[in-house]
Design a protein around this motif. Structure first.
Motif, PDB file in Angstrom:
ATOM      1  N   ASP A 192       0.599  -0.918   0.244  1.00 44.39           N
ATOM      2  CA  ASP A 192      -0.412  -0.391  -0.459  1.00 44.39           C
ATOM      3  C   ASP A 192       0.833   1.685   0.101  1.00 44.39           C
ATOM      4  N   PHE A 193       0.089   2.473  -1.064  1.00 45.79           N
ATOM      5  CA  PHE A 193       1.749   3.553  -1.067  1.00 45.79           C
ATOM      6  C   PHE A 193       1.377   4.531  -1.757  1.00 45.79           C
ATOM      7  N   ILE A 194       1.433   5.589  -0.038  1.00 46.87           N
ATOM      8  CA  ILE A 194       1.291   6.867  -0.644  1.00 46.87           C
ATOM      9  C   ILE A 194       1.671   7.639  -1.967  1.00 46.87           C
ATOM     10  N   GLY A 195       0.811   8.553  -2.261  1.00 50.06           N
ATOM     11  CA  GLY A 195       1.730   9.080  -3.771  1.00 50.06           C
ATOM     12  C   GLY A 195       1.559  10.213  -3.322  1.00 50.06           C
ATOM     13  N   LEU A 196       3.005  10.892  -4.315  1.00 51.43           N
ATOM     14  CA  LEU A 196       2.884  12.582  -4.732  1.00 51.43           C
ATOM     15  C   LEU A 196       2.937  13.358  -5.910  1.00 51.43           C
ATOM     16  N   ASN A 197       2.379  13.762  -5.782  1.00 47.15           N
ATOM     17  CA  ASN A 197       1.975  14.494  -7.847  1.00 47.15           C
ATOM     18  C   ASN A 197       2.856  16.053  -7.354  1.00 47.15           C
ATOM     19  N   ASP A 198       3.346  16.218  -6.331  1.00 48.60           N
ATOM     20  CA  ASP A 198       3.943  17.803  -6.119  1.00 48.60           C
ATOM     21  C   ASP A 198       5.909  17.433  -6.608  1.00 48.60           C
ATOM     22  N   ASP A 199       6.283  18.495  -6.971  1.00 50.88           N
ATOM     23  CA  ASP A 199       7.716  18.423  -7.405  1.00 50.88           C
ATOM     24  C   ASP A 199       8.717  17.387  -7.620  1.00 50.88           C
TER      25      ASP A 199
END
Length: 303
Positions: A192-199
């Motif tokens: 289970d993964f938390i994704g980032l779409n900034d930077d």
């Protein structure tokens, strides 16, 4: 009617000291010169300013009224003098900074405290924005300088490397991967993964590395901000490849962070308006910033 500054200075000196002799000493001129300046002022204004009784000068009501205006003038000069001192010693008296939430929510308050203690008369404004906005605001001179990840296009700004760090893997303290000292791509397959779409300069590289390794984590949530991602990790929603600076804020909330290999570089830069001299105040703040960011980095995973 033409008044001269030296006449006004002589008048004020006499009013402050009570005699021409003391006034001449205060102004570092001869007594006859001081007397002549007072006489010239009376002639220029047409006002009887003093009643002369042998060696004593008694101010007239007109002199007392004039003194009120003269004091306002000198108060303004004192203000200008203080302003000049501030600009010379500390810059404009106010400092405007734009930075990433990563910094403002982690160690930046310590930097501000150190700077404020050394510069108690400086008003500091801290604006939190994403990297693109930070650089744009610096270019537009809406702020004096900024802290951000370096974009590929830098019109109107110049940059200096602040610190070269790397992404880490954050996870709940009870997670099976918490027993490992270093996390590798294959460890995240199916997680289970938390994704980032900034930077995205950093996240795109992380996505590329996982893809090349044939790893497919299950993205549960995607967010723009690192502190939100850390909060989601604290709630047990998954792991995240993420910037390291916010990690210590969540160590007491059941989050651990481990180095990730291969290393995914994450560089933070200082940005300044191009061709604009940096004030002493800006240089001072950047000195405190550089010290604290390096001290903070020593306590981070892989620091």
């Amino acid at each position: 009617m033409t008044l001269k500054v030296r006449q006004i200075e002589a008048f004020r000196a006499v009013m402050l000291t009570g005699s021409v002799t003391a006034a001449s000493d205060l102004l570092a001129i001869s007594q006859p010169s001081a007397s002549r300046l007072i006489a010239d002022l009376e002639q220029a204004t047409g006002l009887p300013l003093f009643i002369r009784d042998k060696r004593r000068l008694t101010p007239t009501p007109e002199a007392l009224l004039l003194l009120e205006e003269v004091d306002r003038l000198f108060l303004g000069l004192d203000t200008i003098t203080e302003r000049v001192r501030q600009i010379r010693d500390r810059g404009s008296g106010q400092l405007r900074l734009a930075c990433l939430p990563t910094f403002s929510s982690s160690f930046l308050p310590k930097v501000v405290k150190s700077f404020a203690d050394a510069h108690p008369d400086v008003a500091l404004t801290v604006v939190t924005r994403g990297s693109g906005v930070v650089v744009d605001w610096v270019a537009d001179r809406r702020v004096d300088f900024g802290i951000a990840i370096r974009p590929t296009d830098l019109p109107g700004v110049e940059s200096e490397l602040l610190i070269d760090t790397a992404l880490v893997c954050a996870m709940p303290a009870g997670h099976r991967l918490a027993r490992k000292k270093v996390i590798e791509p294959h460890d995240l397959d199916g997680e289970d993964f938390i994704g980032l779409n900034d930077d995205r300069l950093s996240w795109d590289r992380a996505d590329q590395i996982l893809g090349e390794a044939g790893v497919r984590p299950k993205i549960r949530v995607t967010t723009q901000r690192a502190y939100v991602a850390y909060g989601l990790v604290a709630e047990g929603l998954g792991v995240a490849l993420i910037e390291p600076f916010t990690a210590p804020l969540f160590y007491g909330r059941g989050v651990v962070a481990r180095p990730f290999r291969p290393r995914i570089p994450l560089q933070f830069h200082l940005f300044f308006p191009i061709a604009r001299p940096r004030s002493a105040m800006v240089r001072s703040f950047c000195g405190y910033l550089t010290h604290h960011v390096r001290e903070h980095a020593r306590g981070l995973p892989g620091g």
